[in-house]
Scaffold this active site. Sequence first.
Site, PDB file in Angstrom:
ATOM      1  N   SER A  45       0.818  -1.220   0.000  1.00  0.00           N
ATOM      2  CA  SER A  45       0.000   0.000   0.000  1.00  0.00           C
ATOM      3  C   SER A  45       0.849   1.267   0.000  1.00  0.00           C
ATOM      4  O   SER A  45       0.338   2.358  -0.222  1.00  0.00           O
ATOM      5  CB  SER A  45      -0.936   0.018   1.209  1.00  0.00           C
ATOM      6  OG  SER A  45      -1.895  -0.992   1.073  1.00  0.00           O
ATOM      7  N   CYS A 266      -9.405  -2.239   3.624  1.00  0.00           N
ATOM      8  CA  CYS A 266      -8.748  -1.007   3.186  1.00  0.00           C
ATOM      9  C   CYS A 266      -9.177  -0.597   1.782  1.00  0.00           C
ATOM     10  O   CYS A 266     -10.320  -0.199   1.602  1.00  0.00           O
ATOM     11  CB  CYS A 266      -7.231  -1.142   3.312  1.00  0.00           C
ATOM     12  SG  CYS A 266      -6.415   0.461   3.370  1.00  0.00           S
ATOM     13  N   LEU A 267      -8.310  -0.752   0.774  1.00  0.00           N
ATOM     14  CA  LEU A 267      -8.714  -0.443  -0.599  1.00  0.00           C
ATOM     15  C   LEU A 267      -9.949  -1.271  -0.965  1.00  0.00           C
ATOM     16  O   LEU A 267     -10.827  -0.817  -1.694  1.00  0.00           O
ATOM     17  CB  LEU A 267      -7.558  -0.746  -1.561  1.00  0.00           C
ATOM     18  CG  LEU A 267      -7.796  -0.453  -3.044  1.00  0.00           C
ATOM     19  CD1 LEU A 267      -7.994   1.036  -3.282  1.00  0.00           C
ATOM     20  CD2 LEU A 267      -6.628  -0.961  -3.890  1.00  0.00           C
ATOM     21  N   GLN A 270     -13.004   0.532  -0.157  1.00  0.00           N
ATOM     22  CA  GLN A 270     -13.320   1.594  -1.112  1.00  0.00           C
ATOM     23  C   GLN A 270     -13.914   1.015  -2.397  1.00  0.00           C
ATOM     24  O   GLN A 270     -14.848   1.578  -2.974  1.00  0.00           O
ATOM     25  CB  GLN A 270     -12.049   2.407  -1.392  1.00  0.00           C
ATOM     26  CG  GLN A 270     -11.552   3.155  -0.145  1.00  0.00           C
ATOM     27  CD  GLN A 270     -10.067   3.503  -0.194  1.00  0.00           C
ATOM     28  OE1 GLN A 270      -9.400   3.263  -1.192  1.00  0.00           O
ATOM     29  NE2 GLN A 270      -9.553   4.071   0.886  1.00  0.00           N
ATOM     30  N   ASN A 308      -3.705   2.673   7.286  1.00  0.00           N
ATOM     31  CA  ASN A 308      -2.824   3.146   6.236  1.00  0.00           C
ATOM     32  C   ASN A 308      -3.661   3.447   5.015  1.00  0.00           C
ATOM     33  O   ASN A 308      -3.825   2.616   4.147  1.00  0.00           O
ATOM     34  CB  ASN A 308      -1.773   2.075   5.912  1.00  0.00           C
ATOM     35  CG  ASN A 308      -0.991   2.418   4.658  1.00  0.00           C
ATOM     36  OD1 ASN A 308      -0.947   3.578   4.241  1.00  0.00           O
ATOM     37  ND2 ASN A 308      -0.388   1.426   4.040  1.00  0.00           N
ATOM     38  N   HIS A 350      -6.869  -2.178   9.283  1.00  0.00           N
ATOM     39  CA  HIS A 350      -6.158  -3.423   9.037  1.00  0.00           C
ATOM     40  C   HIS A 350      -6.346  -4.468  10.129  1.00  0.00           C
ATOM     41  O   HIS A 350      -5.615  -4.465  11.119  1.00  0.00           O
ATOM     42  CB  HIS A 350      -4.678  -3.132   8.808  1.00  0.00           C
ATOM     43  CG  HIS A 350      -4.459  -2.380   7.539  1.00  0.00           C
ATOM     44  ND1 HIS A 350      -4.288  -3.010   6.336  1.00  0.00           N
ATOM     45  CD2 HIS A 350      -4.479  -1.054   7.274  1.00  0.00           C
ATOM     46  CE1 HIS A 350      -4.174  -2.103   5.376  1.00  0.00           C
ATOM     47  NE2 HIS A 350      -4.287  -0.903   5.926  1.00  0.00           N
ATOM     48  N   GLU A 352      -5.511  -7.381   9.989  1.00  0.00           N
ATOM     49  CA  GLU A 352      -4.324  -8.248  10.012  1.00  0.00           C
ATOM     50  C   GLU A 352      -3.183  -7.586  10.794  1.00  0.00           C
ATOM     51  O   GLU A 352      -2.136  -8.216  10.992  1.00  0.00           O
ATOM     52  CB  GLU A 352      -3.878  -8.569   8.581  1.00  0.00           C
ATOM     53  CG  GLU A 352      -3.081  -7.481   7.851  1.00  0.00           C
ATOM     54  CD  GLU A 352      -3.949  -6.376   7.279  1.00  0.00           C
ATOM     55  OE1 GLU A 352      -5.152  -6.326   7.585  1.00  0.00           O
ATOM     56  OE2 GLU A 352      -3.419  -5.544   6.513  1.00  0.00           O
TER      57      GLU A 352
END
Lengths: 376, 575
Positions: A45, A266-267, A270, A308, A350, A352
């Site tokens: 990322s 995350c992404l 989106q 992030n 995240h 993870e």
Amino acid sequence: MRAILVLEDGTVFEGESLGAPGHACGEVVFNTGMTGYQEILTDPSYAGQIVTLTYPLVGNYGINADDFESCRVQVEGFIVREAADVPSNWRALQSLHQFLKERQVVGIKGVDTRALTRRLRVRGVMMGTISTEETPEQALARLRTLPGYEGIDFARRVTTEAPYRWVPGARAPIPVGEQEDVPRSPDVRFRVALIDCGVKYNILRNLAALGCETTVYPCTVSAAEILRDNPDGVMLSPGPGDPSQLGYVVDTVRRLVGHKPIMGVCLGNQIVGYAFGARTYKLKFGHRGSNHPVKDLETGRVYITSQNHGYAVDPDGLRDGMEVAHINLNDGTVEGLQHRELPIFTIQYHPEASPGPTDSRYFFSKFVQNMERARR
Amino acid sequence: MPRDTTIQKVLLIGSGPIVIGQAAEFDYAGAQACRALREEGISVVLINSNPATIMTDTEMADRVYIEPLNVEFAERVIARERPDGLLPTLGGQTGLNLATQLSDAGILEKYNVRLLGTPLSAIRQAEDREAFRELMRQIGEPVPESWIVTEEWQLEEPAGAGIWPLIVRPAYTLGGTGGGVAHNPDELYEIARKGLALSMRHQVMVERYLVGWKEIEYEVMRDANDTAITVCNMENLDPMGVHTGDSIVVAPSQTLSDKEYQMLRTASLKIIRALGIEGGCNVQLALDPHSFAYYVIEVNPRVSRSSALASKATGYPIARVSAKIATGLHLDEIENAVTRKTLACFEPALDYCVVKIPRWPFDKFVLADRRISTQMKATGEVMAIDRSFEAALMKAIRSLEVGVYGLSNKTVPQMSDIQLEEAIRVPNDERLWAIAEGFRRGMMLEEIHALSNIDPWFLRKLQHLVSLETRLKLNGKAIARMAARLLQDTRESATPATENTGTEHHLIARLLREAKQAGFSDRTIAEFAEVPELQIRALRKRLEIVPIYKMVDTCAAEFEAATPYYYSCYDREDE
């Protein structure tokens, strides 16, 4: 060796070279985590970005064999206040400097990283360049000729070239062509298809720990291909860059909705947002660190999360049963989505960890439960 | 949940007289709590036997009783004031003990006073050794294995457990005579037999020997909604075997990777949840320097000496937030008092290094045994903040006010090599200076590590300071020359005229900047250069080597701060 950091707005920071000599260019971002630089350096990322850590003493515990989040260094450059010459930790194999040098990564140390962070906070993230060879004027001139961060499909740069598998008990990926040689582990309870826009190994490790065998596909994979392999569930990975560039992944996801349980990270959050009518916008300086409070709107419980991301979902357009389930306590931005009926949920942060708190690991269990239910 | 409005009046118990391990930090905590409660519109009644405190100032609480801290007087105060609640966890052990006695005597029930914050049952579970070990076993958190042995045959179990080394401690012998460390069954039997014979009660305790393991602390908070966060973690420079109150402590931890940091953080949060603490709590852990193995050593179920340190180190007001939690507020309903924009529900990010050094009273008790171990001897502590460990350490040393301005003191250079090794091996108040002297006398880092078990990362920092000291001494004459030249004529430009003096000028300027960034005082540099201190000060001002000030803002500059505090350093940007 002397090195300089020059920002798009002309600000110059002087320091010393760390890692390889040469020059590097990227979007300059800061991370407030106090540990976890090895994970950060290898997190896809961060592709296209130069990362600075706000914590001033970096490299204390060196680089070890286990804490890689991908097979290579992903950041464009690295900025620290002070780098430890000799690491001290039982797992350390080499120093930060040796590692960066060996991997040809340009870094700079001796920078007032707090001053840099304050600049980025006030002006927003911007392009910058580290150079060990040029004058500030030359570096700035070069920076101005280079393309910006937006408008680049970074996912396509970091995604896997060919599919691979990650099985419980494995420590490394197994190329799909060689799967016949690998005995199917009796521990495998579920098969997961992961669309790789820049996956971190710890997602695969967490899935494996819950008995999932994951097949990682390039981000250009079609929905038909995934459905042909008939996995129990689909995972959307984190990844770098502007999500508005990833219309083709959004399309794939639209075609998977209703067929398989989906989890997005995350992404991935989106992308699912786009698939359900929302859009994204760029945050001034993003969320990067290990201390972001997120509220679960259902329970009211707050979790400290590892984050992030530079973009956020604008919840206004959300439709077809998709709802906001988590928000960031600091700025109220969307941190997670949940579908009213379908087994689809996403988180902007995240679960993870790696680096960061492991409080949100329970999302993997939730995904497994969704796959279990879908099977019945 | 919004604040519990049935609480209108709260009784706060102060910490009483100042004793070792319980000093001004509880005054600080109590004063914070008074303010936090009154902000919520709660009327505060304070009882404390020590009038020489800030919290007993008339403007801190609504009513102040300077009375002995015992059941009799506390009951009278309760009968007269009829508070709705009692907040016991902010007055150290004294406050906690009195609250327990009041509860046991049925007085709280009689006057319908609710205990606020952490329930007493949780406090008992944390403080009772066996109950705590049992809880740790239930939630799968490791505690050091230990056996109580009264007959020789009982040694079979520890001997066969495969845990080495083991420490044998005879019960009830003076100064622990007859104990020792066993590395195999033969040694165990031999030492334990001797110990059993020497013990008045014919009893020895056999326990896993953790000396040399890293000692790590986490300050954690939890609210009634089960949201739990870490305020700060800390690493003791002195490994296990020295009381944390007698240890040099650094925040955040320096030698832990993210995996280790998170492993211990997760364990600490699991423990605060299992105990059901509502407020702040301190968890002490031992971490193997050679593996992921760790043990839970102890939990302080209240605001402690360490919380005061963690509060000042991070800007996160633990006592204040604990008091708010006790009124029913959740962490995400409490404002971060430093940023005023974010909430108390987050984990502070530090962008500096904090060093705490204990202050021992050996200058007053000259005949006292200066060795330190598991019983705390320090009567105070100093804390310093800077951008590097070296500078924070040097600042802290100067703050001790023991007439020492750096890494040399008067006694250590007098020691023979054998005495010096002993001062490095056996923890004592002068160990820091003994280590520096060891480096001066040419000892290897590995040698000092083998003697002291102090992590090589810290030793390397001390070695760096000694090597800088050597460079300063070697260049002492050049520094003096430059001071004389630049200060002779104030009109002369700070840029040198000739090439020769130019090179020297740049080298010395760089060395001075490096020394100031590493925390050397003008006074120490002046001693090396054999010039008056004021000349060094004037010289570095001419060279524009001056301190700047940075903020402690809880968030590493991510958000703008409304009420921060500042520390000096020799970095670039002045805030």
